[in-house]
Design an enzyme around this catalytic site. Structure first.
Site: not given
Ligand code: NAP
Length: 262
Positions: A155, A162
């Site tokens: 990720y 995020k």
């Protein structure tokens, strides 16, 4: 009376019928909202136009969130067409594939800045430019993921983006609350979409997560959409700056009972 009668909702991030943004647009429409769809490239225009009748709209706007001219033209068009906006759905993210495949430590400056610009700053600039059109108050949501809180393999820079997105939700909520504009995020569990498919080992991730949630399954896009309805309607009138996990409970688990892998 429908929850969203008379509300005008601008939805960013419909790439196709599998997009989380599309599930949210359908849910908002089914509760009475008028929908505007924003897409990022000319090549998506035909696809978005073919979906639009399902939410009974011809309010379709081109807007690449990295282009100030696109944003200015969008605000002008929406002001002319609608006069106001009540709801903004930010369902946009991007990172270069090589920054997801390589080690995080190898992230390039350009890749880092691109991911942050498209996935985070876009929320700030949209809130900034649409605040004057939310004269009756409003509700804004963004889409986040658990990789903001914990390390999730591959990720990488998106997890860092995020984390910044979730912090931006809190800062925006604290300021825009004075104008009765609420800002929240949904931290969604993995769902197969165009972007999600770009992550190395996404199918394995689905199986891994689905075996380890309290609900013993993955979520589906309609569950994200129903929680979006909650955050975007008066049902959540006292809620702002919140990150709502819609992940079948995955985030609460420190450890599971030993399980047999499938
Ligand atoms: P998706 O259907 O691929 O949607 C991503 C959208 O972002 C696309 O419409 C994409 O348009 C748009 N976008 C990228 N760059 C843009 C730009 N410069 N300007 C405007 N739009 C741009 O994938 P999704 O899974 O529904 O993703 C929506 C959101 O949910 C993202 O924030 C994602 O991180 C989040 N999320 C997804 C999951 C999941 O498992 N699917 C889980 C948690 C959170 P283009 O196709 O034209 O680039």
């Amino acid at each position: 009376m429908s929850l969203l009668n008379g509300k005008k909702a601008l939805v960013f991030g419909v790439a196709n019928k599998y997009s989380l943004a599309w599930a949210i647009a359908q849910e908002l429409k089914s509760h009475g909202a008028e929908i505007g769809l924003c897409y990022s490239h000319e090549r998506l225009e035909r696809r978005v136009k073919s979906l639009a009748p399902e939410v009974d709209t011809d309010s379709i706007y081109l807007c690449d969130v990295t282009k100030d001219d696109d944003i200015t033209a969008l605000v002008q068009a929406v002001e002319k067409d609608w006069g106001k906006v009540d709801i903004l759905v930010h369902s946009i993210a991007f990172a270069d594939t090589e920054d997801l495949n390589n080690r995080y430590v190898e992230t390039s400056r350009a890749g880092f800045l691109k991911a942050m610009e498209i996935s985070v700053y876009s929320l700030v600039t949209l809130a900034q430019t649409f605040e004057p059109l939310m004269m009756d108050g409003g509700s804004i949501i963004a889409l986040s993921y658990y990789g903001a809180e914990k390390v999730v393999p591959h990720y990488n820079v998106m997890g860092v983006a995020k984390a910044a997105l979730e912090a931006s939700v809190r800062y925006l909520a604290s300021e825009l609350g004075a104008n009765n504009i609420r800002v929240n995020a949904i931290s969604a569990g993995p769902v197969k979409t165009l972007s999600a498919g770009a992550f190395h080992g996404f199918r394995d991730m689905l199986s891994y997560v689905g075996n380890r949630t309290p609900l013993r399954r993955n979520i589906d896009r309609s569950e994200v959409a129903k929680s979006a309805l909650y955050l975007l309607s008066d049902l959540s009138s006292g809620v702002t700056g919140e990150i709502l996990h819609v992940d079948a409970g995955y985030n609460i688990m420190g450890m599971m009972e030993p399980i047999e892998e499938d």
